[in-house]
Motif scaffolding. Structure first.
Motif: not given
Lengths: 86, 253
Positions: B13, B37, B40, B120-122, B125, B162, B166-167, B182-183, B189
């Protein structure tokens, strides 16, 4: 003195790996910083001193890891979230 | 309960992307590659479910060239139990539809209760693989998950996702496909001990051509270009010049 040696090598390798991932810096420079820091403490003899240095190293490692994950999170958030204050 | 996690090897990234001079794609030679990411995050979600005692085995799967092995070893170091590598030649682009078909084959063989994927892959996308996979399997799907709760009898899961503004909380029947946002969590590590142990964990290598799946590309990339460069601003000497510029150049007045 010798029984702290594996712990020191373990920390050294983890720090080298983490340093190579620091965003922005060229990885060989960050790695050199780790080497210098370890060389500075290479004269340490007493068990107590080595323990203190080790715990300091662990602390620095935690900081670096936090820095890397925060940088990655921010980059992803900037790229993929429209709503900036969400 | 077995969980299948898909991981993709993408350009790191933090690397600034360069477009090839002939506009056929981006430069991938001698560029740092790492795990996507969002994958991950999916992997971390799987490992967390295993640590909570919900899942018993985490299987990572990657579709990519020979070097994708590094990514799978990382996945093993981060807590995956087994890895499957579906290998294809360098410089082959595999489309989401083909990826989903290949993953379906793996799912039929491994019989997982949940498939965790990054949203999605960066690199491309596309944001299509989880959705296509769920419809190919006729499983329920929950995309953009920010929280996953599996019920005690492991027959359903509550997924918070998401959405715009909202949720939304969904209750889905397992087995299901979940794509992670993401969240959901903070990926860990791997420590040195885990990295060493990962070298001994089982990794199965399959050839993409021998999977019996139609992986022919249906999309033709016409041109890849860089985004337009931002034009720098300029300084004005006095109010008159500003007024002139606003009126004649920006046509605001």
């Amino acid at each position: 003195m010798n029984h702290t040696r594996p712990a020191v090598i373990d920390l050294y390798k983890r720090l080298l790996f983490a340093a190579s991932q620091i965003p922005g810096n060229p990885s060989h420079l960050s790695k050199e910083k780790v080497r210098i820091a370890f060389r500075k403490n290479s004269h340490l003899e007493s068990h107590e001193q080595i323990k203190t240095a080790l715990s300091r190293g662990e602390f620095v490692l935690k900081e670096i890891e936090a820095l890397i994950s925060l940088h990655k999170y921010r980059a992803m958030k900037d790229r993929y979230t429209d709503d900036k204050d969400f | 309960m077995r969980i299948l996690v898909g991981v993709k090897r993408v350009i790191d990234y933090a690397v600034s992307i360069r477009v090839k001079p002939d506009f056929s794609g981006v430069v991938k030679d001698n560029v740092k590659m790492s795990m996507n990411p969002f994958d991950e995050i999916a992997l971390e979600a799987g490992v967390k479910l295993k640590e909570a005692g919900v899942a018993t085995e985490i299987v990572s799967v990657s579709i990519g060239p020979e070097k994708s092995v590094d990514i799978l070893r990382t996945a093993l170091a981060k807590g995956s139990d087994r890895a499957i590598h579906i290998q294809h030649d360098e410089n082959v682009e595999v489309e989401p539809l083909a990826v989903a078909k290949l993953l379906k084959k793996v799912v039929e063989k491994e019989q997982p209760q949940m498939v965790l994927l990054g949203k999605q892959a960066i690199d491309d996308d596309a944001c299509q693989t989880p959705q296509i996979l769920s419809s190919l399997l006729k499983w329920q799907q929950a995309t953009f998950a920010s929280k996953i709760d599996v019920s005690e009898d492991k027959s359903t899961a509550e997924v918070t996702r998401e959405v715009d503004g909202g949720l939304e909380t969904l209750k889905i029947k397992l087995p299901a496909v979940v794509s992670c946002d993401l969240r959901l969590n903070e990926p860990r590590f791997a420590n040195l001990k885990a990295i060493m142990a990962a070298k001994k964990k089982p990794l199965e290598v399959l050839k993409m051509g021998e999977m019996g799946v139609d992986t022919e590309n249906r999309i033709k990339v016409l041109k890849v270009t860089e985004p337009q460069k931002r034009q720098g601003g300029g300084k004005v000497a006095d109010v008159n010049e500003l007024y002139d510029k606003l009126k004649n150049e920006a046509k605001l007045l």
